[in-house]
Write a protein that holds these residues in place. Structure first.
Motif, PDB file in Angstrom:
ATOM      1  N   LEU A 110      12.392 -41.159   3.333  1.00  0.00           N
ATOM      2  CA  LEU A 110      12.928 -41.464   1.663  1.00  0.00           C
ATOM      3  C   LEU A 110      11.712 -40.840   0.772  1.00  0.00           C
ATOM      4  CD1 LEU A 110      15.048 -44.543   2.128  1.00  0.00           C
ATOM      5  CD2 LEU A 110      15.982 -42.316   1.495  1.00  0.00           C
ATOM      6  N   SER A 111      10.518 -41.174   1.345  1.00  0.00           N
ATOM      7  CA  SER A 111       9.459 -40.870   0.621  1.00  0.00           C
ATOM      8  C   SER A 111       9.046 -39.523   0.491  1.00  0.00           C
ATOM      9  CB  SER A 111       8.229 -41.604   1.102  1.00  0.00           C
ATOM     10  OG  SER A 111       8.194 -43.146   1.056  1.00  0.00           O
ATOM     11  N   ARG A 112       9.332 -38.794   1.715  1.00  0.00           N
ATOM     12  CA  ARG A 112       9.329 -37.271   1.878  1.00  0.00           C
ATOM     13  C   ARG A 112      10.331 -36.491   0.909  1.00  0.00           C
ATOM     14  NH1 ARG A 112       6.617 -33.625   4.846  1.00  0.00           N
ATOM     15  NH2 ARG A 112       5.555 -35.043   5.977  1.00  0.00           N
ATOM     16  N   LEU A 113      11.365 -37.137   0.742  1.00  0.00           N
ATOM     17  CA  LEU A 113      12.621 -36.931   0.142  1.00  0.00           C
ATOM     18  C   LEU A 113      12.601 -36.999  -1.416  1.00  0.00           C
ATOM     19  CD1 LEU A 113      13.434 -35.816   2.857  1.00  0.00           C
ATOM     20  CD2 LEU A 113      15.717 -36.361   2.481  1.00  0.00           C
ATOM     21  N   GLY A 114      11.433 -37.888  -1.847  1.00  0.00           N
ATOM     22  CA  GLY A 114      11.307 -38.214  -3.351  1.00  0.00           C
ATOM     23  C   GLY A 114      11.980 -39.298  -3.718  1.00  0.00           C
ATOM     24  N   LEU A 115      12.285 -40.253  -2.769  1.00  0.00           N
ATOM     25  CA  LEU A 115      12.934 -41.547  -2.985  1.00  0.00           C
ATOM     26  C   LEU A 115      12.230 -42.865  -2.586  1.00  0.00           C
ATOM     27  CD1 LEU A 115      16.459 -40.322  -1.682  1.00  0.00           C
ATOM     28  CD2 LEU A 115      15.540 -40.733  -4.029  1.00  0.00           C
ATOM     29  N   GLN A 165      21.904 -39.985  -3.742  1.00  0.00           N
ATOM     30  CA  GLN A 165      22.839 -40.186  -2.579  1.00  0.00           C
ATOM     31  C   GLN A 165      22.801 -39.051  -1.569  1.00  0.00           C
ATOM     32  OE1 GLN A 165      26.741 -41.943  -3.530  1.00  0.00           O
ATOM     33  NE2 GLN A 165      25.945 -42.395  -5.594  1.00  0.00           N
ATOM     34  N   GLN A 166      22.861 -37.962  -2.248  1.00  0.00           N
ATOM     35  CA  GLN A 166      22.785 -36.707  -1.007  1.00  0.00           C
ATOM     36  C   GLN A 166      21.551 -36.652  -0.179  1.00  0.00           C
ATOM     37  OE1 GLN A 166      24.917 -35.698   0.857  1.00  0.00           O
ATOM     38  NE2 GLN A 166      26.037 -33.989   0.078  1.00  0.00           N
ATOM     39  N   ARG A 167      20.316 -36.933  -0.942  1.00  0.00           N
ATOM     40  CA  ARG A 167      18.957 -37.084  -0.291  1.00  0.00           C
ATOM     41  C   ARG A 167      19.093 -37.892   0.809  1.00  0.00           C
ATOM     42  NH1 ARG A 167      14.453 -34.555  -2.428  1.00  0.00           N
ATOM     43  NH2 ARG A 167      15.198 -32.802  -4.021  1.00  0.00           N
ATOM     44  N   VAL A 168      19.597 -39.370   0.360  1.00  0.00           N
ATOM     45  CA  VAL A 168      19.526 -40.293   1.385  1.00  0.00           C
ATOM     46  C   VAL A 168      20.503 -39.886   2.578  1.00  0.00           C
ATOM     47  CG1 VAL A 168      20.582 -42.699   1.907  1.00  0.00           C
ATOM     48  CG2 VAL A 168      19.504 -42.090  -0.246  1.00  0.00           C
ATOM     49  N   ALA A 169      21.572 -39.195   2.332  1.00  0.00           N
ATOM     50  CA  ALA A 169      22.279 -38.738   3.419  1.00  0.00           C
ATOM     51  C   ALA A 169      21.453 -37.719   4.300  1.00  0.00           C
ATOM     52  CB  ALA A 169      23.794 -38.034   2.825  1.00  0.00           C
ATOM     53  N   VAL A 170      20.937 -36.979   3.847  1.00  0.00           N
ATOM     54  CA  VAL A 170      19.835 -35.846   4.369  1.00  0.00           C
ATOM     55  C   VAL A 170      18.907 -36.752   5.072  1.00  0.00           C
ATOM     56  CG1 VAL A 170      18.268 -34.221   4.190  1.00  0.00           C
ATOM     57  CG2 VAL A 170      20.100 -34.015   2.660  1.00  0.00           C
ATOM     58  N   ALA A 171      18.368 -37.713   4.609  1.00  0.00           N
ATOM     59  CA  ALA A 171      17.366 -38.491   5.479  1.00  0.00           C
ATOM     60  C   ALA A 171      17.922 -39.283   6.902  1.00  0.00           C
ATOM     61  CB  ALA A 171      16.653 -39.616   4.442  1.00  0.00           C
ATOM     62  N   ARG A 172      19.255 -39.540   6.512  1.00  0.00           N
ATOM     63  CA  ARG A 172      19.793 -40.371   7.440  1.00  0.00           C
ATOM     64  C   ARG A 172      20.309 -39.241   8.675  1.00  0.00           C
ATOM     65  NH1 ARG A 172      25.784 -42.172   5.730  1.00  0.00           N
ATOM     66  NH2 ARG A 172      25.913 -40.044   5.676  1.00  0.00           N
ATOM     67  N   LEU A 218      15.510 -28.103  -0.304  1.00  0.00           N
ATOM     68  CA  LEU A 218      15.248 -29.165   0.406  1.00  0.00           C
ATOM     69  C   LEU A 218      15.246 -28.739   1.885  1.00  0.00           C
ATOM     70  CD1 LEU A 218      14.332 -32.022   0.965  1.00  0.00           C
ATOM     71  CD2 LEU A 218      16.634 -32.790   0.731  1.00  0.00           C
ATOM     72  N   PHE A 219      16.448 -28.165   2.165  1.00  0.00           N
ATOM     73  CA  PHE A 219      16.792 -27.506   3.528  1.00  0.00           C
ATOM     74  C   PHE A 219      15.768 -26.664   3.839  1.00  0.00           C
ATOM     75  CE2 PHE A 219      21.623 -28.107   2.261  1.00  0.00           C
ATOM     76  CZ  PHE A 219      21.731 -29.443   2.958  1.00  0.00           C
ATOM     77  N   PHE A 220      15.355 -25.786   3.159  1.00  0.00           N
ATOM     78  CA  PHE A 220      14.280 -24.974   3.601  1.00  0.00           C
ATOM     79  C   PHE A 220      13.016 -25.444   3.860  1.00  0.00           C
ATOM     80  CE2 PHE A 220      17.867 -22.388   1.970  1.00  0.00           C
ATOM     81  CZ  PHE A 220      17.787 -21.282   3.042  1.00  0.00           C
ATOM     82  N   ASP A 221      12.736 -26.668   2.793  1.00  0.00           N
ATOM     83  CA  ASP A 221      11.202 -27.166   2.956  1.00  0.00           C
ATOM     84  C   ASP A 221      11.362 -28.020   4.521  1.00  0.00           C
ATOM     85  OD1 ASP A 221      10.563 -26.387   0.631  1.00  0.00           O
ATOM     86  OD2 ASP A 221      11.245 -28.009  -0.636  1.00  0.00           O
ATOM     87  N   LEU A 222      12.391 -28.678   4.571  1.00  0.00           N
ATOM     88  CA  LEU A 222      12.390 -29.295   6.143  1.00  0.00           C
ATOM     89  C   LEU A 222      12.551 -28.447   7.043  1.00  0.00           C
ATOM     90  CD1 LEU A 222      15.313 -32.030   4.927  1.00  0.00           C
ATOM     91  CD2 LEU A 222      13.041 -32.230   5.470  1.00  0.00           C
ATOM     92  N   ARG A 223      12.976 -27.252   7.077  1.00  0.00           N
ATOM     93  CA  ARG A 223      12.953 -26.343   7.974  1.00  0.00           C
ATOM     94  C   ARG A 223      11.488 -26.044   8.408  1.00  0.00           C
ATOM     95  NH1 ARG A 223      14.384 -20.694   8.208  1.00  0.00           N
ATOM     96  NH2 ARG A 223      13.313 -20.789   6.340  1.00  0.00           N
ATOM     97  N   ASP A 224      10.578 -25.539   7.315  1.00  0.00           N
ATOM     98  CA  ASP A 224       9.313 -24.979   7.192  1.00  0.00           C
ATOM     99  C   ASP A 224       8.561 -26.426   7.832  1.00  0.00           C
ATOM    100  OD1 ASP A 224      10.159 -22.816   6.324  1.00  0.00           O
ATOM    101  OD2 ASP A 224       9.724 -23.318   4.185  1.00  0.00           O
ATOM    102  N   THR A 225       8.748 -27.499   7.447  1.00  0.00           N
ATOM    103  CA  THR A 225       8.065 -28.636   7.610  1.00  0.00           C
ATOM    104  C   THR A 225       8.225 -29.335   9.192  1.00  0.00           C
ATOM    105  OG1 THR A 225       7.848 -29.619   5.323  1.00  0.00           O
ATOM    106  CG2 THR A 225       7.270 -30.894   7.172  1.00  0.00           C
TER     107      THR A 225
END
Length: 221
Positions: free
Chosen positions: A124-129, A145-152, A181-188
């Motif tokens: 959640l911190s990494r996703l700005g929450l 809410q969608q960022r929470v769903a991505v974290a989940r 965010l999808f591309f950042d997560l892919r890169d990370t």
């Protein structure tokens, strides 16, 4: 080496064929979009690739496992461990906080509660929450809410995250942020994403776009 390989997938609902011998391969770390007109079979394909539904014929190998050789109980465990999902309408449980919603798949998987909560907080911190962890879904914006769903979807470090119209319920600014965010997560994390979308911008940003028409793959680019 593909992280996912599907061969000759077929699915019909009654007399209506929806998928007709669909074959595809996805490499680890790819962001792939699946596009096509309504009724082309996109969501049916996503549900089969994500093991939410079984095909009438064909096979899917994901993370080295022939998934449909598993029993329903084995498949449920495999899904929990290896697959993440993001849906258009978030599907967060309203009675749980953001952090608890993210942690639920980890708890279901029987993982250590303290470690799961720590990873949920980190995601959640990494996703700005970071400051929204104890808020309930009703207290969050649609984009949050969608960022929470991505974290989940990421909590169990899945092999693949499947997203079904993930930005379809978001305004243009939040949609753009989610796409990035999808591309950042892919890169990370080297995370693999398979995304069904009508959003032309997201489809164009993807590493590859697979077009379905009448249950067939008609183009890959």
């Amino acid at each position: 080496m593909p992280i996912l390989h599907a061969t000759n997938l077929r699915r019909a609902y009654g007399p209506l064929p929806v998928l007709n011998d669909v074959s595809l391969s996805i490499d680890a770390g790819e962001v792939v979009s699946i596009v096509g007109a309504s009724g082309a079979g996109k969501s049916t394909l996503l549900h089969i690739l994500g093991t939410l539904d079984r095909p009438d014929g064909g096979s899917v190998t994901l993370a080295g496992q022939d998934v449909f050789s598993l029993t329903d109980k084995q498949l449920a465990r495999f899904r929990n461990e290896q697959i993440g999902f993001v849906f258009q309408f978030h599907n967060l449980l309203p009675e749980f906080t953001a952090l608890e919603n993210v942690a639920i798949p980890g708890f279901i998987g029987g993982r250590d509660e303290k470690a799961v909560r720590q990873r949920a907080a980190e995601l959640l911190s990494r996703l700005g929450l970071a400051d929204r962890q104890q808020h309930f879904p009703a207290q969050l914006s649609g984009g949050e809410q969608q960022r929470v769903a991505v974290a989940r979807a990421l909590i169990n470090q899945p092999a693949v995250v499947f997203a079904d119209e993930p930005s379809g319920n978001l305004d243009s600014r939040n949609a753009e942020e989610l796409h990035q965010l999808f591309f950042d997560l892919r890169d990370t994390f080297g995370q693999t994403f398979i995304i069904v979308t009508h959003n032309e911008t997201l489809a164009m940003l993807a590493d590859r776009s697979i077009t379905l028409r009448d249950g067939h793959v008609v183009k890959t680019e």
